[in-house]
Scaffold this active site. Structure first.
Site, PDB file in Angstrom:
ATOM      1  N   TYR A  70       0.849  -1.200   0.000  1.00 19.53           N
ATOM      2  CA  TYR A  70       0.000   0.000   0.000  1.00 19.53           C
ATOM      3  C   TYR A  70       0.884   1.250   0.000  1.00 19.53           C
ATOM      4  CZ  TYR A  70      -2.931   3.738   1.851  1.00 19.53           C
ATOM      5  OH  TYR A  70      -3.565   4.936   2.034  1.00 19.53           O
TER       6      TYR A  70
HETATM    7  O1  LIG Z   1      -2.406   6.949   7.716  1.00 20.24           O
HETATM    8  C1  LIG Z   1      -2.378   6.202   6.756  1.00 20.24           C
HETATM    9  O2  LIG Z   1      -1.684   6.385   5.809  1.00 20.24           O
HETATM   10  C2  LIG Z   1      -3.202   4.968   6.766  1.00 20.24           C
HETATM   11  O3  LIG Z   1      -4.107   5.062   7.871  1.00 20.24           O
HETATM   12  C3  LIG Z   1      -4.851   3.923   8.072  1.00 20.24           C
HETATM   13  O4  LIG Z   1      -3.972   2.840   8.347  1.00 20.24           O
HETATM   14  P1  LIG Z   1      -3.671   2.501   9.863  1.00 20.24           P
HETATM   15  O5  LIG Z   1      -3.021   3.630  10.557  1.00 20.24           O
HETATM   16  O6  LIG Z   1      -2.971   1.198   9.867  1.00 20.24           O
HETATM   17  O7  LIG Z   1      -5.163   2.427  10.441  1.00 20.24           O
HETATM   18  P2  LIG Z   1      -5.970   1.228  11.094  1.00 20.24           P
HETATM   19  O8  LIG Z   1      -6.019   0.064  10.196  1.00 20.24           O
HETATM   20  O9  LIG Z   1      -7.253   1.797  11.549  1.00 20.24           O
HETATM   21  O10 LIG Z   1      -5.099   0.848  12.358  1.00 20.24           O
HETATM   22  C4  LIG Z   1      -4.937   1.783  13.416  1.00 20.24           C
HETATM   23  C5  LIG Z   1      -4.060   1.216  14.475  1.00 20.24           C
HETATM   24  O11 LIG Z   1      -4.659   0.057  15.029  1.00 20.24           O
HETATM   25  C6  LIG Z   1      -3.731  -1.009  15.032  1.00 20.24           C
HETATM   26  N1  LIG Z   1      -4.475  -2.251  14.836  1.00 20.24           N
HETATM   27  C7  LIG Z   1      -5.096  -2.465  13.665  1.00 20.24           C
HETATM   28  C8  LIG Z   1      -5.823  -3.609  13.464  1.00 20.24           C
HETATM   29  C9  LIG Z   1      -5.896  -4.555  14.487  1.00 20.24           C
HETATM   30  O12 LIG Z   1      -6.537  -5.610  14.381  1.00 20.24           O
HETATM   31  N2  LIG Z   1      -5.263  -4.290  15.657  1.00 20.24           N
HETATM   32  C10 LIG Z   1      -4.550  -3.162  15.856  1.00 20.24           C
HETATM   33  O13 LIG Z   1      -3.978  -2.961  16.938  1.00 20.24           O
HETATM   34  C11 LIG Z   1      -2.742  -0.716  13.932  1.00 20.24           C
HETATM   35  O14 LIG Z   1      -1.501  -1.310  14.216  1.00 20.24           O
HETATM   36  C12 LIG Z   1      -2.698   0.786  13.980  1.00 20.24           C
HETATM   37  O15 LIG Z   1      -1.726   1.181  14.905  1.00 20.24           O
HETATM   38  C13 LIG Z   1      -5.677   3.601   6.860  1.00 20.24           C
HETATM   39  O16 LIG Z   1      -6.363   2.375   7.053  1.00 20.24           O
HETATM   40  C14 LIG Z   1      -4.842   3.514   5.629  1.00 20.24           C
HETATM   41  O17 LIG Z   1      -5.704   3.391   4.518  1.00 20.24           O
HETATM   42  C15 LIG Z   1      -3.939   4.716   5.479  1.00 20.24           C
HETATM   43  O18 LIG Z   1      -4.655   5.816   5.073  1.00 20.24           O
END
Ligand SMILES: O=C(O)[C@H]1O[C@H](OP(=O)(O)OP(=O)(O)OC[C@H]2O[C@@H](n3ccc(=O)[nH]c3=O)[C@H](O)[C@@H]2O)[C@H](O)[C@@H](O)[C@H]1O
Length: 488
Positions: free
Chosen positions: A281
């Protein structure tokens, strides 16, 4: 002619002769004498007449139903990588088109162009005219509403794919329609349609937010990221570069905080390294930034990339952690937390203000219509849009628990190596300097707005009457059976 071809051609002649001989032999056996010749001649005539009649019918059909013919062409010629090819929903759009039939062939004609111009026309002096891709997505929806609310013209485009529940996208589309914003059922990889769209009205800007989102999902469906985030971006930039009006539109598009990848300097600044993505991604977003550079350089397109930091809020994306955790808490299902993960969670209203600020200050493209090269340098910009205060994911869950009035069933595990990064933290001084970007929403406040919308949208009862959604310490059995149904 190569020997093989000659051979095959000769064989073909021999086969024809053989077939003709066999059929006349059969006829001779059946009837004998002159009668045989007569039947043979009349069967030739009948065959020719049938061929002619078939050709005439095809011609008539082509004249009367050209759209049907071109539609079947566009379906069969759809890119195998197009998100539309596998994941479209079959809902009808407000413009009366549905799913794949909305590709090049069906969005055209005088009535269609009138509708595009109506939706694209600003209602205030010097208002913008913006084509928003991904308008039925989370950020696209909010930006479209905000642009319309201040009197700008907006036309939306979305392929309504099933990466997450398309009914939520349809609900956003209906709300936009009620505010006078048309959202077309179409894919950004449909270059012909984009070209017609940008020729139908004098768009001043393209806000390109259509993308395949989700950091971890990229391991399951890598091609979707290439199709939307690389090929789709090229398609949009091509259309903008070759727009038919005198001035090419300026492009503002969504990159991502994930491009910082394995960067360890903090807070993340636009000046830091972004050449070590941790997920596909992130790699496709980084590729997008390089592609943007090329289009700016060659065509003089004004291009602004925005690196969003984990945007959340009402009408959000159900695949994101805060949203799926809320659902699991209500349902009593377990949630998995990645140990020590921290995010710079950014509230949607702050991001929308950043997007509008970027549009307002984009500066003009310098290429001439028809995709000729630039007449001078055009702006090429990149900004972080974050909240500037990272929060542990455990804290985010604690806030949700409080707002929902119910404890989560937590399972804490070591962060898997699936593309995730341990923390994000935005430095937003560039956005503050250039368009006054200043995030003002705390995670507590933002999640309260989210939960208010969430309980209303999914019709979740407030059992406690104590400001929380569910009865504090309520009955487990009841919670388990609590159904969530989307408000229509
Ligand atoms: O800023 C971005 O560029 C991206 O932001 C977002 O990605 P992320 O920051 O990864 O958001 P998100 O999945 O909500 O996980 C949030 C937190 O929960 C943790 N997390 C996640 C899943 C889980 O099962 N457990 C967990 O602890 C995980 O480790 C993380 O710390 C957008 O989805 C992406 O499209 C893109 O725009």
């Amino acid at each position: 002619m190569p020997a093989g071809v000659v051979d095959a051609a000769a064989k073909g002649v021999r086969l024809d002769r053989h077939a003709a001989g066999a059929s006349s032999l059969l006829l001779r056996r059946a009837s004998g004498g002159n009668k045989q010749l007569l039947v043979s001649a009349s069967s030739h005539l009948l065959f020719r007449a049938t061929v002619l009649a078939t050709l005439a019918l095809v011609l008539l059909f082509a004249v009367h139903y050209p759209s049907l013919l071109s539609h079947s062409f566009s379906l069969s010629s759809a890119s195998p990588h197009s998100p539309s090819s596998s994941r479209r929903s079959s809902h009808r759009s407000l413009l009366g088109r549905s799913g794949p039939s909305s590709s090049s062939s069906s969005y055209s004609g005088a009535a269609w162009e009138r509708e595009i111009r109506r939706s694209a026309t600003p209602r205030r002096a010097d208002g913008l005219s913006v084509l928003v891709t991904g308008a039925a997505g989370f950020v696209g929806f909010h930006c479209s509403l905000a642009l319309r609310a201040r009197g700008d013209g907006v036309v939306g485009l979305d392929n309504f794919n099933a990466y997450y529940d398309p009914s939520l996208k349809r609900a956003r589309q209906r709300l936009l329609a009620s505010r006078g914003v048309s959202v077309l059922d179409a894919d950004i990889n449909d270059g012909a349609l984009l070209h017609r769209l940008l020729s139908a009205a004098p768009f001043t800007h393209v806000l390109h937010l259509a993308a395949q989102a989700g950091v971890r999902h990229a391991m399951r469906d890598p091609q979707a990221y290439v199709s939307s985030n690389v090929a789709g971006l090229v398609s949009v930039l091509e259309a903008a570069a070759h727009a038919q009006y005198q001035q090419q539109p300026a492009v503002v598009w969504a990159s991502s905080s994930s491009v910082y990848g394995l960067n360890t300097e903090s807070p993340f600044s636009e000046d830091h390294r972004t050449d070590r993505p941790a997920s596909l991604y992130a790699a496709t977003k980084k590729a997008g930034e390089a592609i943007a550079h090329a289009y700016n350089h060659i065509y003089g397109l004004s291009i602004t990339g925005l690196r969003f930091f984990t945007v959340y809020g009402p009408w959000g994306r159900p695949d994101m952690a805060y949203f799926s955790f809320a659902r699991s808490i209500v349902a009593g299902d377990p949630i998995t937390l990645f140990r020590d993960a921290r995010r710079d969670f950014t509230y949607i209203d702050d991001v929308v203000r950043g997007c509008l600020g970027a549009l307002d200050t984009a500066g003009k493209s310098t290429g001439v219509s028809g995709g000729r090269k630039k007449s001078g340098p055009a702006p090429l910009r990149m900004y972080n849009l974050g909240n500037t205060s990272p929060v542990p994911v455990t804290r985010m869950v604690a806030v949700l628990e409080k707002l929902l009035g119910k404890k989560a069933n937590k399972r804490v595990v070591t962060m898997p190596s699936n593309g995730d990064v341990p923390f994000t933290h935005a430095n937003v001084t560039h956005a503050a300097r250039d368009f006054g970007y200043r995030p003002t929403t705390s995670l507590e406040e933002g999640l309260r707005h989210f939960v208010d919308w969430f309980v209303q949208y999914y019709k979740i009862e407030n059992k406690g009457g104590n400001g929380n959604v569910l009865a504090a310490g309520g009955k487990t059995g009841k919670r388990k059976s609590m159904a969530m149904s989307a408000a229509s």
